[in-house]
Design a protein around this motif. Structure first.
Motif, PDB file in Angstrom:
ATOM      1  N   LEU A 179     -63.093  28.674  -8.601  1.00 46.77           N
ATOM      2  CA  LEU A 179     -62.930  29.955  -7.920  1.00 46.77           C
ATOM      3  C   LEU A 179     -63.040  31.117  -8.905  1.00 46.77           C
ATOM      4  O   LEU A 179     -63.610  32.172  -8.586  1.00 46.77           O
ATOM      5  CB  LEU A 179     -61.584  29.998  -7.197  1.00 46.77           C
ATOM      6  N   ALA A 180     -62.453  30.916 -10.122  1.00 47.11           N
ATOM      7  CA  ALA A 180     -62.566  31.968 -11.133  1.00 47.11           C
ATOM      8  C   ALA A 180     -64.017  32.185 -11.527  1.00 47.11           C
ATOM      9  O   ALA A 180     -64.468  33.331 -11.693  1.00 47.11           O
ATOM     10  CB  ALA A 180     -61.728  31.592 -12.355  1.00 47.11           C
ATOM     11  N   ALA A 181     -64.768  31.089 -11.676  1.00 52.82           N
ATOM     12  CA  ALA A 181     -66.192  31.220 -11.992  1.00 52.82           C
ATOM     13  C   ALA A 181     -66.932  31.930 -10.861  1.00 52.82           C
ATOM     14  O   ALA A 181     -67.819  32.768 -11.091  1.00 52.82           O
ATOM     15  CB  ALA A 181     -66.782  29.839 -12.248  1.00 52.82           C
ATOM     16  N   GLY A 182     -66.551  31.597  -9.600  1.00 53.43           N
ATOM     17  CA  GLY A 182     -67.172  32.281  -8.466  1.00 53.43           C
ATOM     18  C   GLY A 182     -66.855  33.768  -8.458  1.00 53.43           C
ATOM     19  O   GLY A 182     -67.701  34.604  -8.097  1.00 53.43           O
ATOM     20  N   ALA A 183     -65.631  34.141  -8.842  1.00 51.36           N
ATOM     21  CA  ALA A 183     -65.275  35.559  -8.902  1.00 51.36           C
ATOM     22  C   ALA A 183     -66.084  36.281  -9.958  1.00 51.36           C
ATOM     23  O   ALA A 183     -66.489  37.441  -9.768  1.00 51.36           O
ATOM     24  CB  ALA A 183     -63.790  35.692  -9.181  1.00 51.36           C
ATOM     25  N   VAL A 184     -66.348  35.631 -11.090  1.00 46.15           N
ATOM     26  CA  VAL A 184     -67.178  36.253 -12.127  1.00 46.15           C
ATOM     27  C   VAL A 184     -68.598  36.480 -11.608  1.00 46.15           C
ATOM     28  O   VAL A 184     -69.207  37.551 -11.814  1.00 46.15           O
ATOM     29  CB  VAL A 184     -67.194  35.380 -13.387  1.00 46.15           C
ATOM     30  N   VAL A 185     -69.124  35.457 -10.936  1.00 47.61           N
ATOM     31  CA  VAL A 185     -70.463  35.591 -10.375  1.00 47.61           C
ATOM     32  C   VAL A 185     -70.505  36.697  -9.321  1.00 47.61           C
ATOM     33  O   VAL A 185     -71.447  37.520  -9.263  1.00 47.61           O
ATOM     34  CB  VAL A 185     -70.923  34.251  -9.776  1.00 47.61           C
ATOM     35  N   ALA A 186     -69.470  36.772  -8.486  1.00 44.41           N
ATOM     36  CA  ALA A 186     -69.422  37.818  -7.466  1.00 44.41           C
ATOM     37  C   ALA A 186     -69.377  39.195  -8.101  1.00 44.41           C
ATOM     38  O   ALA A 186     -69.939  40.173  -7.571  1.00 44.41           O
ATOM     39  CB  ALA A 186     -68.197  37.608  -6.575  1.00 44.41           C
ATOM     40  N   GLY A 187     -68.732  39.315  -9.258  1.00 42.95           N
ATOM     41  CA  GLY A 187     -68.701  40.591  -9.953  1.00 42.95           C
ATOM     42  C   GLY A 187     -70.078  41.038 -10.388  1.00 42.95           C
ATOM     43  O   GLY A 187     -70.405  42.237 -10.334  1.00 42.95           O
ATOM     44  N   PHE A 188     -70.893  40.083 -10.820  1.00 41.04           N
ATOM     45  CA  PHE A 188     -72.251  40.450 -11.200  1.00 41.04           C
ATOM     46  C   PHE A 188     -73.114  40.795  -9.984  1.00 41.04           C
ATOM     47  O   PHE A 188     -74.038  41.608 -10.073  1.00 41.04           O
ATOM     48  CB  PHE A 188     -72.904  39.310 -11.985  1.00 41.04           C
ATOM     49  N   LEU A 189     -72.829  40.175  -8.844  1.00 39.59           N
ATOM     50  CA  LEU A 189     -73.624  40.433  -7.648  1.00 39.59           C
ATOM     51  C   LEU A 189     -73.398  41.826  -7.099  1.00 39.59           C
ATOM     52  O   LEU A 189     -74.237  42.372  -6.375  1.00 39.59           O
ATOM     53  CB  LEU A 189     -73.306  39.392  -6.571  1.00 39.59           C
ATOM     54  N   ALA A 204     -73.794  47.243  -8.419  1.00 39.48           N
ATOM     55  CA  ALA A 204     -73.960  48.651  -8.050  1.00 39.48           C
ATOM     56  C   ALA A 204     -72.626  49.370  -7.957  1.00 39.48           C
ATOM     57  O   ALA A 204     -72.571  50.598  -8.063  1.00 39.48           O
ATOM     58  CB  ALA A 204     -74.705  48.759  -6.714  1.00 39.48           C
ATOM     59  N   SER A 205     -71.561  48.614  -7.720  1.00 41.51           N
ATOM     60  CA  SER A 205     -70.229  49.217  -7.571  1.00 41.51           C
ATOM     61  C   SER A 205     -69.354  48.768  -8.728  1.00 41.51           C
ATOM     62  O   SER A 205     -68.842  47.643  -8.746  1.00 41.51           O
ATOM     63  CB  SER A 205     -69.611  48.806  -6.234  1.00 41.51           C
ATOM     64  N   LEU A 206     -69.194  49.622  -9.733  1.00 40.80           N
ATOM     65  CA  LEU A 206     -68.424  49.258 -10.919  1.00 40.80           C
ATOM     66  C   LEU A 206     -66.959  48.998 -10.617  1.00 40.80           C
ATOM     67  O   LEU A 206     -66.398  48.014 -11.131  1.00 40.80           O
ATOM     68  CB  LEU A 206     -68.566  50.367 -11.976  1.00 40.80           C
ATOM     69  N   PRO A 207     -66.294  49.807  -9.784  1.00 45.78           N
ATOM     70  CA  PRO A 207     -64.884  49.497  -9.497  1.00 45.78           C
ATOM     71  C   PRO A 207     -64.701  48.132  -8.852  1.00 45.78           C
ATOM     72  O   PRO A 207     -63.788  47.373  -9.202  1.00 45.78           O
ATOM     73  CB  PRO A 207     -64.456  50.624  -8.565  1.00 45.78           C
ATOM     74  N   LEU A 208     -65.581  47.790  -7.897  1.00 48.83           N
ATOM     75  CA  LEU A 208     -65.475  46.479  -7.235  1.00 48.83           C
ATOM     76  C   LEU A 208     -65.791  45.355  -8.207  1.00 48.83           C
ATOM     77  O   LEU A 208     -65.186  44.276  -8.159  1.00 48.83           O
ATOM     78  CB  LEU A 208     -66.421  46.443  -6.034  1.00 48.83           C
ATOM     79  N   GLN A 209     -66.731  45.626  -9.125  1.00 48.58           N
ATOM     80  CA  GLN A 209     -67.066  44.630 -10.150  1.00 48.58           C
ATOM     81  C   GLN A 209     -65.852  44.344 -11.043  1.00 48.58           C
ATOM     82  O   GLN A 209     -65.560  43.189 -11.372  1.00 48.58           O
ATOM     83  CB  GLN A 209     -68.236  45.176 -10.965  1.00 48.58           C
ATOM     84  N   ILE A 210     -65.141  45.391 -11.424  1.00 52.99           N
ATOM     85  CA  ILE A 210     -63.951  45.222 -12.272  1.00 52.99           C
ATOM     86  C   ILE A 210     -62.874  44.436 -11.534  1.00 52.99           C
ATOM     87  O   ILE A 210     -62.172  43.592 -12.119  1.00 52.99           O
ATOM     88  CB  ILE A 210     -63.435  46.600 -12.713  1.00 52.99           C
ATOM     89  N   VAL A 211     -62.725  44.692 -10.227  1.00 53.49           N
ATOM     90  CA  VAL A 211     -61.731  43.963  -9.434  1.00 53.49           C
ATOM     91  C   VAL A 211     -62.017  42.480  -9.451  1.00 53.49           C
ATOM     92  O   VAL A 211     -61.116  41.650  -9.645  1.00 53.49           O
ATOM     93  CB  VAL A 211     -61.690  44.520  -8.012  1.00 53.49           C
ATOM     94  N   TRP A 212     -63.278  42.115  -9.233  1.00 56.04           N
ATOM     95  CA  TRP A 212     -63.640  40.688  -9.235  1.00 56.04           C
ATOM     96  C   TRP A 212     -63.351  40.054 -10.602  1.00 56.04           C
ATOM     97  O   TRP A 212     -62.865  38.935 -10.689  1.00 56.04           O
ATOM     98  CB  TRP A 212     -65.122  40.519  -8.870  1.00 56.04           C
ATOM     99  N   TRP A 213     -63.663  40.775 -11.669  1.00 57.25           N
ATOM    100  CA  TRP A 213     -63.439  40.208 -12.993  1.00 57.25           C
ATOM    101  C   TRP A 213     -61.943  40.094 -13.323  1.00 57.25           C
ATOM    102  O   TRP A 213     -61.510  39.165 -13.985  1.00 57.25           O
ATOM    103  CB  TRP A 213     -64.135  41.075 -14.032  1.00 57.25           C
TER     104      TRP A 213
END
Length: 284
Positions: free
Chosen positions: A16-26, A29-38
């Motif tokens: 799940l953690a690996a999936g969250a990292v991948v979701a952050g890269f996907l 376009a949205s840096l705040p959402l990317q940081i949340v996923w990471w």
């Protein structure tokens, strides 16, 4: 808990953690959402690492004493791959049966005679918590208490005693039972169970060994002579009673005394006697 079940949960969490990292890269376009996923991925990985510290392997006849920042939280004795409270210190304690043999101790017995004595003690840990925290070192504790118990035993019993005069150190079964009972009382507070304790070496000290050997030999000779005399007296008494009952010969007191003397000489003598035939009168 079963370690394999927790391991499976942690593997799923790591995925799940690996999936969250991948979701952050996907969602680049949205840096705040990317940081949340990471951040979520980092928290999951941190939780996985913390929970992974609780894994331990317990072998048969072993236990683990669990401490959480110095606090004793319990003992695990079931063998296998286990998971316990994370961030804990796990101390290994063996539950196998052990042997300990004391050194040869020189003490005075109940009669004041110097003797050399040693014993073997068979014991095992039954309470890992007590064995770990009640004493500094339970192995050293058992060794010291064993020597103290052997010394006490030697001072309360004589090396050897006459028949019916009480228990001596040479009475193996009674002495072993007494030593085992005393050691069980001494080691109970340390979580130790004494299975058996027996004397393995017992001898007089060298400076009196020869004198005591002579004494023992003399005692055996006296005991043997006593039994021989008792048997001889019984045989003489039976012979005289049968002679009188069957009317073989009528003996006066003097002849009875002579016959008793002759029979006792024959029965109690160290060497074979030579018969002498008297062809004259007893009063000649």
């Amino acid at each position: 808990m079963d370690g394999f079940v927790v391991l499976l949960v942690l593997v799923v969490a790591a995925l799940l953690a690996a999936g969250a990292v991948v979701a952050g890269f996907l969602v680049a376009a949205s840096l705040p959402l990317q940081i949340v996923w990471w951040v979520v991925a980092g928290l999951i990985l941190l939780a996985v690492l913390v929970l992974a510290t609780g894994f331990t392997v317990i072998n048969p006849n072993e236990s683990r004493v669990i401490q959480f920042f110095g606090r004793y939280v319990g003992t695990v004795a079931d063998d296998g791959f286990k998971w316990v409270v994370p961030l804990t210190f796990k101390r290994r304690v063996t539950l196998r049966v052990r042997n300990f043999e004391t050194s040869k101790l020189k003490v005075n017995d109940a009669d004041g005679n110097p003797v050399e004595i040693a014993a073997v003690v068979v014991y095992k840990v039954v309470d890992s918590g007590k064995a770990t925290f009640a004493v500094d070192d339970y192995e050293e504790y058992v060794a010291i208490q064993s020597e103290a118990a052997v010394r006490h035993l030697a001072t309360t019993h004589p090396y050897d005693s006459d028949a019916g005069a009480g228990t001596s150190l040479r009475d193996g079964a009674e002495v072993a039972a007494e030593l085992t009972a005393e050691l069980r009382d001494r080691t109970d507070l340390a979580g130790i169970e004494v299975v058996e304790a027996r004397i393995t070496h017992l001898a007089y000290a060298p400076e009196i060994a020869q004198a005591m050997l002579v004494r023992q030999q003399a005692a055996q000779i006296v005991a043997a002579r006593t039994r021989i005399v008792e048997g001889a007296v019984g045989m003489v008494e039976g012979a005289l009673d049968q002679l009188s009952a069957r009317g073989v010969v009528d003996l006066d007191e003097e002849r009875r005394a002579t016959m008793v003397s002759n029979l006792l000489v024959v029965l109690c003598g160290d060497k074979a006697t030579q018969p002498v035939v008297n062809v004259g009168s007893l009063y000649a």
